[in-house]
Design a protein around this motif. Structure first.
Motif, PDB file in Angstrom:
ATOM      1  N   LYS A 139      -3.153  10.177   6.939  1.00 40.08           N
ATOM      2  CA  LYS A 139      -2.085   9.398   7.573  1.00 40.08           C
ATOM      3  C   LYS A 139      -0.709   9.861   7.071  1.00 40.08           C
ATOM      4  CE  LYS A 139      -4.531   5.079   8.648  1.00 40.08           C
ATOM      5  NZ  LYS A 139      -4.534   3.616   8.476  1.00 40.08           N
ATOM      6  N   HIS A 140      -0.661  10.243   5.809  1.00 39.77           N
ATOM      7  CA  HIS A 140       0.584  10.798   5.266  1.00 39.77           C
ATOM      8  C   HIS A 140       1.023  12.005   6.092  1.00 39.77           C
ATOM      9  CE1 HIS A 140       3.145  13.031   2.323  1.00 39.77           C
ATOM     10  NE2 HIS A 140       2.416  14.073   2.723  1.00 39.77           N
ATOM     11  N   GLU A 141       0.106  12.893   6.348  1.00 42.80           N
ATOM     12  CA  GLU A 141       0.445  14.118   7.086  1.00 42.80           C
ATOM     13  C   GLU A 141       0.832  13.824   8.533  1.00 42.80           C
ATOM     14  OE1 GLU A 141      -3.078  16.543   6.179  1.00 42.80           O
ATOM     15  OE2 GLU A 141      -1.740  17.764   4.928  1.00 42.80           O
ATOM     16  N   LYS A 142       0.250  12.749   9.087  1.00 42.32           N
ATOM     17  CA  LYS A 142       0.565  12.384  10.480  1.00 42.32           C
ATOM     18  C   LYS A 142       1.765  11.442  10.574  1.00 42.32           C
ATOM     19  CE  LYS A 142      -4.312  12.650  11.879  1.00 42.32           C
ATOM     20  NZ  LYS A 142      -5.468  11.844  12.364  1.00 42.32           N
ATOM     21  N   GLU A 143       2.338  11.062   9.427  1.00 42.01           N
ATOM     22  CA  GLU A 143       3.458  10.118   9.364  1.00 42.01           C
ATOM     23  C   GLU A 143       3.094   8.790  10.025  1.00 42.01           C
ATOM     24  OE1 GLU A 143       6.837  12.121  11.002  1.00 42.01           O
ATOM     25  OE2 GLU A 143       6.907  13.613   9.396  1.00 42.01           O
ATOM     26  N   PRO A 196       5.727  14.813  -1.962  1.00 42.29           N
ATOM     27  CA  PRO A 196       5.138  15.883  -1.128  1.00 42.29           C
ATOM     28  C   PRO A 196       5.646  15.848   0.319  1.00 42.29           C
ATOM     29  CG  PRO A 196       3.562  14.109  -1.435  1.00 42.29           C
ATOM     30  CD  PRO A 196       4.749  13.750  -2.273  1.00 42.29           C
ATOM     31  N   PHE A 197       6.891  16.310   0.503  1.00 41.17           N
ATOM     32  CA  PHE A 197       7.519  16.307   1.825  1.00 41.17           C
ATOM     33  C   PHE A 197       7.773  17.744   2.292  1.00 41.17           C
ATOM     34  CE2 PHE A 197       9.714  12.169   0.324  1.00 41.17           C
ATOM     35  CZ  PHE A 197       8.597  11.422   0.673  1.00 41.17           C
ATOM     36  N   PRO A 198       7.749  17.945   3.611  1.00 42.26           N
ATOM     37  CA  PRO A 198       8.038  19.284   4.156  1.00 42.26           C
ATOM     38  C   PRO A 198       9.546  19.529   4.243  1.00 42.26           C
ATOM     39  CG  PRO A 198       7.457  17.786   5.938  1.00 42.26           C
ATOM     40  CD  PRO A 198       7.321  17.007   4.659  1.00 42.26           C
ATOM     41  N   GLU A 199      10.124  20.058   3.182  1.00 47.47           N
ATOM     42  CA  GLU A 199      11.562  20.302   3.154  1.00 47.47           C
ATOM     43  C   GLU A 199      11.916  21.574   3.926  1.00 47.47           C
ATOM     44  OE1 GLU A 199      13.388  18.700  -0.917  1.00 47.47           O
ATOM     45  OE2 GLU A 199      11.844  20.217  -1.267  1.00 47.47           O
ATOM     46  N   GLU A 222      13.642   8.522   7.297  1.00 43.73           N
ATOM     47  CA  GLU A 222      12.677   7.633   7.947  1.00 43.73           C
ATOM     48  C   GLU A 222      11.297   8.266   8.059  1.00 43.73           C
ATOM     49  OE1 GLU A 222      12.055   5.261  12.167  1.00 43.73           O
ATOM     50  OE2 GLU A 222      14.053   5.968  11.608  1.00 43.73           O
ATOM     51  N   ALA A 223      11.225   9.552   8.450  1.00 43.72           N
ATOM     52  CA  ALA A 223       9.926  10.214   8.597  1.00 43.72           C
ATOM     53  C   ALA A 223       9.212  10.307   7.251  1.00 43.72           C
ATOM     54  CB  ALA A 223      10.118  11.606   9.199  1.00 43.72           C
ATOM     55  N   TRP A 224       9.984  10.563   6.206  1.00 40.30           N
ATOM     56  CA  TRP A 224       9.379  10.645   4.880  1.00 40.30           C
ATOM     57  C   TRP A 224       8.939   9.273   4.389  1.00 40.30           C
ATOM     58  CZ3 TRP A 224      13.563  14.314   2.356  1.00 40.30           C
ATOM     59  CH2 TRP A 224      13.446  15.587   2.923  1.00 40.30           C
ATOM     60  N   GLN A 225       9.669   8.243   4.759  1.00 43.43           N
ATOM     61  CA  GLN A 225       9.245   6.884   4.410  1.00 43.43           C
ATOM     62  C   GLN A 225       7.899   6.557   5.049  1.00 43.43           C
ATOM     63  OE1 GLN A 225      12.458   4.342   5.619  1.00 43.43           O
ATOM     64  NE2 GLN A 225      13.919   5.234   4.171  1.00 43.43           N
ATOM     65  N   LEU A 226       7.704   6.999   6.282  1.00 41.50           N
ATOM     66  CA  LEU A 226       6.416   6.778   6.944  1.00 41.50           C
ATOM     67  C   LEU A 226       5.290   7.475   6.189  1.00 41.50           C
ATOM     68  CD1 LEU A 226       7.495   7.178  10.684  1.00 41.50           C
ATOM     69  CD2 LEU A 226       7.005   5.060   9.466  1.00 41.50           C
ATOM     70  N   ARG A 227       5.580   8.647   5.654  1.00 38.68           N
ATOM     71  CA  ARG A 227       4.575   9.358   4.874  1.00 38.68           C
ATOM     72  C   ARG A 227       4.190   8.557   3.621  1.00 38.68           C
ATOM     73  NH1 ARG A 227       3.762  15.010   5.550  1.00 38.68           N
ATOM     74  NH2 ARG A 227       4.816  15.828   7.400  1.00 38.68           N
ATOM     75  N   LEU A 228       5.176   7.879   3.029  1.00 42.31           N
ATOM     76  CA  LEU A 228       4.914   7.059   1.838  1.00 42.31           C
ATOM     77  C   LEU A 228       4.242   5.735   2.169  1.00 42.31           C
ATOM     78  CD1 LEU A 228       8.276   7.399  -0.169  1.00 42.31           C
ATOM     79  CD2 LEU A 228       6.184   8.710  -0.478  1.00 42.31           C
ATOM     80  N   ASN A 229       4.187   5.399   3.451  1.00 41.89           N
ATOM     81  CA  ASN A 229       3.755   4.072   3.905  1.00 41.89           C
ATOM     82  C   ASN A 229       4.747   3.006   3.439  1.00 41.89           C
ATOM     83  OD1 ASN A 229       1.825   2.608   5.464  1.00 41.89           O
ATOM     84  ND2 ASN A 229       1.061   1.678   3.581  1.00 41.89           N
ATOM     85  N   LYS A 230       6.032   3.358   3.559  1.00 45.31           N
ATOM     86  CA  LYS A 230       7.083   2.465   3.100  1.00 45.31           C
ATOM     87  C   LYS A 230       8.261   2.589   4.046  1.00 45.31           C
ATOM     88  CE  LYS A 230       9.820   1.299  -0.967  1.00 45.31           C
ATOM     89  NZ  LYS A 230       9.897   1.369  -2.420  1.00 45.31           N
ATOM     90  N   GLY A 281       0.781  -1.230   0.000  1.00 44.72           N
ATOM     91  CA  GLY A 281       0.000   0.000   0.000  1.00 44.72           C
ATOM     92  C   GLY A 281       0.812   1.279   0.000  1.00 44.72           C
ATOM     93  N   CYS A 282       1.910   1.343  -0.772  1.00 42.01           N
ATOM     94  CA  CYS A 282       2.657   2.599  -0.877  1.00 42.01           C
ATOM     95  C   CYS A 282       1.733   3.674  -1.457  1.00 42.01           C
ATOM     96  CB  CYS A 282       3.875   2.413  -1.765  1.00 42.01           C
ATOM     97  SG  CYS A 282       5.067   1.213  -1.125  1.00 42.01           S
ATOM     98  N   ARG A 283       1.733   4.829  -0.842  1.00 45.76           N
ATOM     99  CA  ARG A 283       0.706   5.837  -1.153  1.00 45.76           C
ATOM    100  C   ARG A 283       0.906   6.512  -2.503  1.00 45.76           C
ATOM    101  NH1 ARG A 283       1.320   7.030   4.929  1.00 45.76           N
ATOM    102  NH2 ARG A 283      -0.380   5.729   5.743  1.00 45.76           N
ATOM    103  N   PHE A 284       2.097   6.408  -3.073  1.00 53.11           N
ATOM    104  CA  PHE A 284       2.364   7.027  -4.370  1.00 53.11           C
ATOM    105  C   PHE A 284       2.115   6.068  -5.520  1.00 53.11           C
ATOM    106  CE2 PHE A 284       6.221   4.959  -2.943  1.00 53.11           C
ATOM    107  CZ  PHE A 284       6.608   4.230  -4.046  1.00 53.11           C
TER     108      PHE A 284
END
Length: 910
Positions: free
Chosen positions: A571-575, A405-408, A366-374, A263-266
């Protein structure tokens, strides 16, 4: 319907195009349903919007082709996009593009179905229609035109293509398309016309049309068709026909699982193929057996979106290796998640031959991976690579994306994170890193379908940083073309307005845009089309979408509820991670129902293993005391003349593996049959007499040898003569090329007989007419344009060059060439005395065989006489079979001497 035979229509003008056998058909395993008077079969063409070498590696094309041809009322044939050189040839001969099997012009078909796996294939699709003389716009098609449909992953937003396709089938072909087209075939048989057939097709709940509604088609939402029985029943064969030209991915493919549990979100494909369905192990073994014995593959990919998530994957590989290792068959898992990859799995993949190591990391934070569900466990990746190096791997490939879509922040950007991660990984592992970085395109039907796409300028800045900051030598960096990503955004996220832009770019010359080199040439066409559009194309591609606005693809459902995508975005936004898809999961997406659900079984599965056939094992030469050499002659014509030498070699390699002849293999990393050819035939020259050789470890009758191989060779390459004799490793085998004298050809000139005489009277022909040239020419008594030419091998190419120089044209424009004989030298330095001694000592034992006495007497008189000298006259050239009958005598004597010596040793021991 007037069928097109490309061999008759174009002749050897096919030599003017690259890979001419891409356009001739006749492949091994192709299905030809012959045309008859009052033919009522439904003529369907499966079309791939890219060139043959790409399309013949595509599994979907072969699934559709074989699936539809199983229906008795359907004739399914193939067509591919063509390169510019062949497009020019079609225009020169004023011919429409045609199907490969029987040469049906595309405008005479009932239906054309495009498999759109990648959105940039749309200009290839328009090219196919245009060259096939089918109106590009659906509104311009009449009752006598084909119905044009599409399907595949790249068409789940049909809006940009709505001007071109009459209908789009959404989902898996096995989930209803085969039966639907069979119903259309029955309608045709009953006399229905195009409008009635199209209306029936459009009424299917998985079919999208631009005007679908409850009133017109009975549904306003096209719902994805899913094959619920995948993995439970045998799949449609997806390996035939075998291509004439080596495709980009030349290995057997077994689809072991559909869908992905992660279920990767992208990931658009992860949604398109839901739910996860694992194929039963017995069915996998059955598929592999066909790939080895019917198709002749030795490298097999076990494919899915995430192959390591197949239940019991390690035991599956154990069992496959146990059965096929002796046949030198290897297995690879091309799609692996880092956290699913285990060290035992690595060991099993390296058992026969090592495939590439590929890891899709996407983003290292790692935090961005959580956003991807990966999740990608960095230390686990290091451990895998270090263990791989111990087992012989020295490089690995890594995939990343920028524009997610990451908060850089100024301190932490995507590009910097990727560079830091890779440098740290390389420092710890010292492995060569091949890095591929692409630009993220927010795809329809995903949790990211609303987000903005970064601009080409942003993409260029990020990719340039990565290229500049990864040290060369340790890293080989490849980045996707920024314009490709930009264009893909238009074609995957655009609305109906994009159709005018696509048509404008095509008419300006855009073709095959999935190829970076073509897109560079086409970029000006697209820029001009963008500029002429009546809307802001750039803004439409890049802008962020509101969660509440209507999207162009809202009238297509892949089964996942829109609210599920919104929850995934939250869930992406909440990591937060979403658990894997499982039976009876607690995060229902809407795909699973009473008919279709997650199908996995983690219990070990037993399979019925057929008894090992030793004749199908790979035998190296090593120290086999007596072997059997085969000299064989084969034809190469009726399309075979346009098959390259490398493809010819591959045909024979596969044929030997499939037919289970006791052939001896080379040793080393990739054992191949001991196969040798006397010469390489130039493209466009047909032949009745190509000479080749192999070596067997058991005696086989010549008839059985010929029949066994011919069953597994295309009709354009067939063996008609063979000679088998015992040989011993006590003496070096003579190579075929060393014995080559030359060839006899039939030259059919395209000019007048007077012009032919003019050439032979010119200075260009003089070197070939001199007495010591060893060449001979005979003109046909009835047609002076036909010349039989006997040419010493060293004079073969120079003679053709002389023709080109004299006439000022390419050879294929001057003559059609057909080889009649391949000739051997009557003597090779050092052979005569050895053969003569063997002849004298073997003569007594051969007296009982009158046929051999006659042969040997002729040999002694003609070959061994002191007067015979191959340099004195071309008449001394002989056939390869005559030469090797002489060589067989030497081996016979040595084997007899060896047998006597062994008998003496045995009697002494007693």
């Amino acid at each position: 319907m007037k069928l097109i035979n490309p061999l008759e229509l174009f002749g050897n003008s096919l030599c003017s195009v690259q890979n001419p056998s891409s356009y001739t058909g006749g492949e091994f395993g192709s299905i030809v349903k012959k045309h008859a008077e009052n033919d009522t079969l439904f003529n369907f063409c499966v079309a791939f919007p890219d060139v043959y070498t790409i399309g013949m590696a595509n599994q979907a094309i072969k699934i559709i082709y074989n699936g539809l041809n199983k229906k008795e009322n359907i004739r399914c044939e193939r067509v591919f996009a063509v390169e510019t050189d062949f497009e020019n040839l079609l225009k020169k001969y004023d011919a429409p593009l045609y199907t490969l099997e029987t040469g049906m012009p595309l405008n005479s078909l009932d239906m054309i179905g495009f498999s759109i796996g990648y959105e940039l294939g749309i200009t290839g699709a328009l090219s196919i229609l245009d060259l096939g003389r089918v109106p590009l716009l659906k509104k311009e098609r009449g009752e006598n035109d084909p119905i044009v449909i599409a399907g595949g992953c790249g068409s789940t937003n049909p809006a940009p293509f709505s001007d071109f396709f009459d209908a789009v089938f959404i989902g898996e072909a096995e989930g209803g398309m085969f039966d639907l087209i069979a119903e259309c075939a029955e309608l045709k048989k009953k006399g229905a016309g195009r409008s009635e057939i199209l209306a029936h097709f459009a009424s299917h709940p998985s079919v999208w049309t631009e005007d679908m509604s409850e009133e017109t088609t009975g549904h306003s939402l096209a719902r994805r068709a899913v094959w619920a029985d995948f993995g439970k029943v045998p799949s449609v064969e997806s390996f035939m026909p075998l291509p004439n030209v080596k495709p980009v991915q030349d290995h057997g493919v077994v689809e072991i699982m559909r869908g992905c549990p992660n279920g990767c979100r992208f990931c658009h494909a992860g949604v398109y193929y839901r739910p996860q369905r694992a194929k039963e192990k017995q069915l996998i073994f059955d598929d592999v057996e066909k790939l080895v014995k019917v198709a002749g593959y030795r490298e097999i990919s076990l494919t899915s979106l995430s192959s390591a998530d197949y239940p019991d994957i390690e035991n599956l590989l154990d069992d496959l290796n146990a059965k096929y290792k002796s046949q030198n068959v290897s297995f690879q898992l091309p799609s692996l998640k880092v956290n699913s990859f285990s060290l035992p799995l690595l060991e099993k993949l390296s058992e026969v031959r090592k495939s590439g190591l590929t890891f899709a990391v996407e983003t290292p934070e790692e935090a961005w991976q959580l956003r991807l569900n990966k999740e990608v466990y960095a230390q686990h990746l290091v451990d895998i690579i270090l263990d791989a190096k111990k087992r012989g791997w020295n490089k690995a490939k890594f995939y990343f994306m920028v524009g997610l879509p990451f908060p850089e922040t100024e301190e932490l950007t995507e590009e910097k994170a990727i560079v830091d991660f890779l440098i740290d990984l390389q420092n710890k592992t010292r492995i060569q890193c091949n890095v591929n970085v692409g630009t993220f395109i927010p795809k329809p039907h995903t949790a990211y379908q609303w987000v903005r796409q970064i601009s080409p300028e942003e993409s260029d800045r990020k990719l340039s940083y990565i290229r500049e900051h990864l040290p060369r030598g340790k890293f080989h960096v490849g980045t996707h073309d920024i314009n490709t990503s930009y264009l893909e955004g238009l074609l995957s996220r655009g609305d109906k307005r994009a159709g005018k832009v696509i048509l404008s770019a095509y008419k300006k010359g855009a073709r095959l845009d999935a190829w970076e080199n073509h897109l560079k040439e086409n970029l000006k066409h697209w820029e001009d089309a963008f500029a002429e559009a009546d809307f802001d194309v750039k803004e439409s591609i890049l802008r962020e979408r509101s969660k509440d606005e209507a999207l162009p693809w809202d009238n297509v459902s892949l089964g996942v509820a829109k609210n599920f995508y919104k929850k995934e975005w939250e869930k992406h936004e909440k990591e937060e991670l979403t658990p894997k898809c499982m039976p009876n999961c607690d995060h229902r997406c809407g795909v699973c129902n009473n008919k279709t659900c997650v199908n996995i079984d983690n219990k070990p599965q037993n399979v019925q293993k057929s008894e090992q056939n030793d004749n199908n094992s790979v035998y190296p030469e090593w120290n086999i005391p007596v072997m059997y050499r085969v000299i064989f002659e084969f034809t190469k014509k009726n399309g075979g003349e346009y098959i390259s030498h490398l493809s010819q070699v591959e045909f024979f390699n596969r044929a030997f593996l499939k037919c289970s002849l006791p052939v001896i293999y080379t040793t080393g990393f990739n054992p191949l049959p001991r196969l040798e050819f006397a010469s390489t035939l130039s493209l466009g020259i047909s032949s009745d007499a190509e000479i080749a050789s192999t070596v067997l470890y058991e005696d086989t009758s010549e008839k059985d040898f010929i029949e066994a191989l011919n069953r597994h060779l295309p009709q354009s390459i067939q063996i008609h003569r063979a000679y088998i004799f015992p040989v011993t490793n006590q003496r070096r085998r003579e190579s075929l090329s060393t014995g080559l004298w030359g060839n006899v050809y039939e030259y059919t000139f395209k000019c007048s007989s007077e012009e032919v005489k003019g050439f032979f009277a010119s200075g260009a022909a003089k070197p070939f007419l001199e007495e010591n040239s060893l060449c001979a020419f005979t003109a046909d008594e009835n047609d002076g344009r036909k010349i039989t030419a006997k040419l010493l091998f060293q004079k073969d190419r120079p003679f053709r060059n002389a023709l080109e120089e004299h006439f000022g044209k390419k050879i294929w424009e001057i003559v059609t060439i057909h080889k009649i004989k391949t000739l051997a030298k009557p003597d090779i330095t050092g052979w005569t005395s050895e053969i003569n001694a063997a002849y004298q000592s073997s003569l007594e034992s051969m007296k009982k065989h009158s046929e051999m006495i006659e042969i040997n007497a002729r040999f002694k008189e003609k070959i061994l006489s002191p007067e015979a000298n191959m340099t004195s006259a071309s008449d001394n050239a002989i056939s390869y079979f005559d030469l090797y009958e002489r060589i067989a005598l030497v081996n016979k004597q040595l084997i007899e001497q060896r047998d006597k010596l062994m008998e003496k040793k045995a009697s002494k021991k007693k």
